[in-house]
Design a protein around this motif. Sequence first.
Motif, PDB file in Angstrom:
ATOM      1  N   SER A 137      -2.243   7.613  -0.332  1.00  0.00           N
ATOM      2  CA  SER A 137      -2.838   7.558  -1.435  1.00  0.00           C
ATOM      3  C   SER A 137      -3.688   6.007  -1.376  1.00  0.00           C
ATOM      4  CB  SER A 137      -1.712   7.064  -2.598  1.00  0.00           C
ATOM      5  OG  SER A 137      -2.254   6.505  -3.819  1.00  0.00           O
ATOM      6  N   SER A 138      -4.522   5.816  -2.505  1.00  0.00           N
ATOM      7  CA  SER A 138      -5.470   4.709  -2.699  1.00  0.00           C
ATOM      8  C   SER A 138      -4.638   3.829  -3.342  1.00  0.00           C
ATOM      9  CB  SER A 138      -6.670   5.124  -3.255  1.00  0.00           C
ATOM     10  OG  SER A 138      -6.608   5.778  -4.483  1.00  0.00           O
ATOM     11  N   GLN A 139      -3.645   3.937  -4.069  1.00  0.00           N
ATOM     12  CA  GLN A 139      -2.841   3.122  -5.296  1.00  0.00           C
ATOM     13  C   GLN A 139      -2.264   2.207  -4.428  1.00  0.00           C
ATOM     14  OE1 GLN A 139      -0.644   5.786  -7.246  1.00  0.00           O
ATOM     15  NE2 GLN A 139      -1.160   4.889  -9.171  1.00  0.00           N
TER      16      GLN A 139
ATOM     17  N   LYS B 151       0.835  -1.187   0.090  1.00  0.00           N
ATOM     18  CA  LYS B 151       0.063   0.078   0.017  1.00  0.00           C
ATOM     19  C   LYS B 151       0.875   1.466   0.185  1.00  0.00           C
ATOM     20  CE  LYS B 151      -4.249  -1.374   2.143  1.00  0.00           C
ATOM     21  NZ  LYS B 151      -4.253  -2.893   1.597  1.00  0.00           N
TER      22      LYS B 151
END
Length: 77
Positions: free
Chosen positions: A34-36, A30
């Motif tokens: 960030s959601s990336q 993770k």
Amino acid sequence: PAADESETIRDANGAVLVDGDTVTVIKDLKIKGSSQSVKVGTKVKNIRLVPGGDHNIDCRIDGVGQMSLKSEFVRKA
């Protein structure tokens, strides 16, 4: 000055890493703030080692950008 043994950075399999190596991520990582995420199997080319500190690899990942990785989450490609 010669690099002493404690500053040798090794990958998850114990192989010694050097500047410019290509490594493969062995675990989904993770990205903080960030959601990336960096997917398992992502190839990272031309790494730069940063002795000391927690994250000891500086690199640029396609589609993500500049990042610091921990050597225990990569293996030499």
